[in-house]
Every structure is written in structure tokens, then in C-alpha cells.
Write a protein that holds these residues in place. Structure first.
Motif, short mmCIF file in Angstrom:
data_model
loop_
_atom_site.label_atom_id
_atom_site.label_comp_id
_atom_site.label_asym_id
_atom_site.label_seq_id
_atom_site.Cartn_x
_atom_site.Cartn_y
_atom_site.Cartn_z
N GLY A 172 -12.50 1.18 12.50
CA GLY A 172 -11.46 0.54 13.29
C GLY A 172 -11.19 -0.91 12.92
O GLY A 172 -10.27 -1.54 13.44
N LYS A 173 -12.01 -1.44 11.98
CA LYS A 173 -11.88 -2.86 11.61
C LYS A 173 -11.56 -3.06 10.13
O LYS A 173 -11.35 -4.21 9.69
CB LYS A 173 -13.20 -3.59 11.91
CG LYS A 173 -13.43 -3.87 13.39
CD LYS A 173 -12.55 -5.01 13.83
CE LYS A 173 -12.99 -5.61 15.15
NZ LYS A 173 -12.14 -6.76 15.50
N GLY A 174 -11.52 -1.99 9.36
CA GLY A 174 -11.39 -2.11 7.90
C GLY A 174 -10.18 -2.91 7.46
O GLY A 174 -10.30 -3.84 6.66
N LYS A 175 -9.00 -2.55 7.98
CA LYS A 175 -7.77 -3.22 7.56
C LYS A 175 -7.76 -4.69 7.99
O LYS A 175 -7.35 -5.58 7.24
CB LYS A 175 -6.55 -2.49 8.12
CG LYS A 175 -5.25 -2.92 7.48
CD LYS A 175 -4.12 -1.96 7.81
CE LYS A 175 -2.88 -2.34 7.02
NZ LYS A 175 -1.74 -1.47 7.32
N ASP A 176 -8.23 -4.93 9.20
CA ASP A 176 -8.27 -6.29 9.74
C ASP A 176 -9.19 -7.18 8.89
O ASP A 176 -8.79 -8.27 8.46
CB ASP A 176 -8.76 -6.24 11.19
CG ASP A 176 -8.85 -7.62 11.83
OD1 ASP A 176 -8.05 -8.49 11.46
OD2 ASP A 176 -9.72 -7.82 12.70
N TYR A 177 -10.42 -6.71 8.64
CA TYR A 177 -11.36 -7.50 7.86
C TYR A 177 -10.87 -7.69 6.42
O TYR A 177 -10.98 -8.79 5.86
CB TYR A 177 -12.74 -6.84 7.84
CG TYR A 177 -13.52 -7.00 9.13
CD1 TYR A 177 -13.22 -8.00 10.06
CD2 TYR A 177 -14.59 -6.16 9.43
CE1 TYR A 177 -13.94 -8.15 11.23
CE2 TYR A 177 -15.33 -6.30 10.60
CZ TYR A 177 -15.00 -7.29 11.50
OH TYR A 177 -15.71 -7.44 12.66
N ALA A 178 -10.32 -6.63 5.82
CA ALA A 178 -9.83 -6.73 4.43
C ALA A 178 -8.71 -7.77 4.34
O ALA A 178 -8.67 -8.58 3.40
CB ALA A 178 -9.33 -5.37 3.95
N GLY A 179 -7.82 -7.77 5.32
CA GLY A 179 -6.73 -8.74 5.34
C GLY A 179 -7.22 -10.16 5.54
O GLY A 179 -6.74 -11.10 4.89
#
Length: 290
Positions: A172-179
């Protein structure tokens, strides 16, 4: 009586000690190249790395929080209050490290130049035609890699790959952290490269590592903008179309390439010149005597 500490993790250059609610990260005088630890040590290298990271962490704390708590061994257990650890040790916040190395390239050089010559891309990213070796890119390019174990090689990945890797670790955090780490990487590089250029050093490329704290906040960790993690070139004499002299361990890499039968043992003159280059970079960038 001093309690004896044992490293809980040992990298090519660093040793990490558990200090309860914090970590003690020690930068040794070892040097690595091509993922191999060389047989020589570079005198005072660990102190240069620690002092330089300390300078940059302080300089960029307005962009992203970092893990540094103290570099004074008086703030650490008695075990570390010796000449062996003084100047080389950093007390840090504990983080859950993200399994991505965040590489940013401001100039086309090294493996990026080799790739560009073959197909006009760097890590799958199409670049303008007609670039020369060592030329500044129109905008810094973010080229993340995996974080390999000791003895293994990092692999280049796309931004989408980084989302996938982080999503597996942090659902649930992959896109947020990657960005976030992509954004921080570019912003950190731009601020520091502009500062360094005003002090007559070009930061051609570098890498950052991030972790998350107990609240899930992204925090800058590991080392920062040292000669081990970056390519530093002197601005004086900079000329696109060729390789550049450097303040980092590229000098060691070049010597090893020219001496493939060295058994990863450097001659004393290469050791001394490398140590001098590390100190010179520190003094130019910070304006402080080493």
C-alpha cells in the motif's frame, strides 16, 4: 568497565553496531572497487567520509530529515571513545532501509556513457542525440538500482520496478515511497551540485539511500555525497568530450583497469594520492581544514 560491541552488519567499508535505540555506523579506512575490498587501507579515509556526510546532512536537512544524531564519540558508549573510532563514527537513528539505491546522474560518464554510445540510452532512459563524454545533461536523470548483498552486483531497474519492489516490502506504500525517494534524490542533487560548483567541484553523479522511521516517514540514511558514493570532478579544466580527472576513487578504478594482475593490491603512491584527493575534496567542499 567498557562493554564490548560486535558489528551486527559489516559492509565493504562500514561497520554497523547496535546501540539499543540507535545505531553506531563506523566508516573504516578500507576501500573497495568493482565490488571487491582492496588489500590496502587509505589513511584517514573513514574520517573524511564521516565528516563529509555530517556536512551534507546538515546542509540538506531542510529538504529531507536524515538519520544523523551525533559524530562526537562522547555521545556514544565508552567502547567507542578511543582513537580507533574517533572521527569515524556516527550515531544514527534506527530506520527500516528501503531496498533501492537512488542514483542520480547530472553528467554522462562511466557506465552511462558506455550505454549511451551503444543505444542512446542510460538505464533504458532515452537521452538527446549528440552528447559528448562527460557532458552535462539537460536535466539530472534518476536511475535507481537494486541493493545487492556483499559480493553481488546491483542491477539497474526502472521507476516502475522500484514501485513493485517497495510495494512487496511495504504493501500500500510502494508508489508513495518510490515517488518520494525519486523527488528527494533530484532535489538533493540539484541543491548540492549547485553549491559544489560554486566551490569549483562538479558532482557528476551520486547515490543516496533512504529508510523509513517508526512513523513511516522517509528519512535519508547511510552516507551522503562522499568520494565513495559520488563522482567529483575539478571545475578547473573541465572539458566535455573526454574523461575527467577526479577527487574520488575513480583514480583507483582506473589504475586497477590498467593493472589487471595487481591482485587488488595498490602501490603506495596510489594509496597516498587517493588519500590526498579525498582530503582535498573535503576541504574544497566544506571550506574547512581537515
Amino acid at each position: 568497565m567498557s562493554t564490548e560491541f560486535k558489528p551486527i552488519k559489516e559492509g565493504k567499508v562500514r561497520q554497523v553496531y547496535d546501540n539499543g535505540d540507535s545505531l553506531i555506523i563506523v566508516a573504516t579506512d578500507r576501500i573497495s572497487a568493482f565490488d571487491i575490498i582492496l588489500k590496502n587501507i587509505i589513511t584517514d579515509k573513514g574520517s573524511v567520509l564521516t565528516k563529509m556526510s555530517e556536512f551534507w546532512f546538515d546542509f540538506t536537512k531542510d529538504i529531507v530529515p536524515n538519520h544523523m544524531l551525533s559524530t562526537d564519540v562522547k555521545d556514544m558508549p565508552e567502547f567507542f571513545q578511543t582513537n580507533e573510532f574517533a572521527g569515524k563514527s556516527m550515531k544514527c537513528r534506527k530506520l527500516t532501509m528501503l531496498p533501492i539505491e537512488c542514483i542520480v546522474r547530472g553528467y554522462i560518464t562511466g557506465s552511462g556513457w558506455e550505454s549511451y554510445q551503444k543505444n542512446g540510452t542510460v538505464c533504458g532512459i532515452r537521452l538527446p542525440e549528440g552528447l559528448q563524454e562527460s557532458e552535462q545533461l539537460p536535466e539530472p536523470v534518476y536511475t535507481p538500482t537494486t541493493k545487492a548483498d556483499l559480493g553481488e552486483h546491483d542491477e539497474h531497474i526502472t521507476f516502475d520496478d522500484s514501485v513493485e519492489i517497495l510495494e512487496k516490502r511495504f504493501p500500500g506504500k510502494g508508489k508513495d515511497y518510490a515517488g518520494q525517494i525519486q523527488d528527494y534524490t533530484i532535489r538533493l542533487y540539484k541543491k548540492c551540485a549547485q553549491y559544489a560548483r560554486a566551490r569549483n567541484i562538479i558532482i557528476a553523479d551520486t547515490k543516496f539511500e533512504f529508510g523509513v522511521d517508526a512513523d513511516g516517514t522517509v528519512v535519508l540514511g547511510d552516507e551522503m555525497l562522499t568520494p565513495d558514493s559520488s563522482r567529483f570532478w575539478p571545475l578547473a579544466g573541465y572539458q566535455p568530450g573526454q574523461g575527467q580527472p577526479s577527487f574520488d576513487k575513480q583514480y583507483v578504478r582506473d589504475w586497477l583497469k590498467q593493472n589487471p594482475d595487481s591482485g587488488y593490491l595498490l602501490p603506495e603512491e596510489v594509496v597516498e594520492k587517493t588519500a590526498a584527493k579525498y582530503k582535498e575534496a573535503y576541504e574544497l567542499l566544506t571550506g574547512r581544514p581537515f
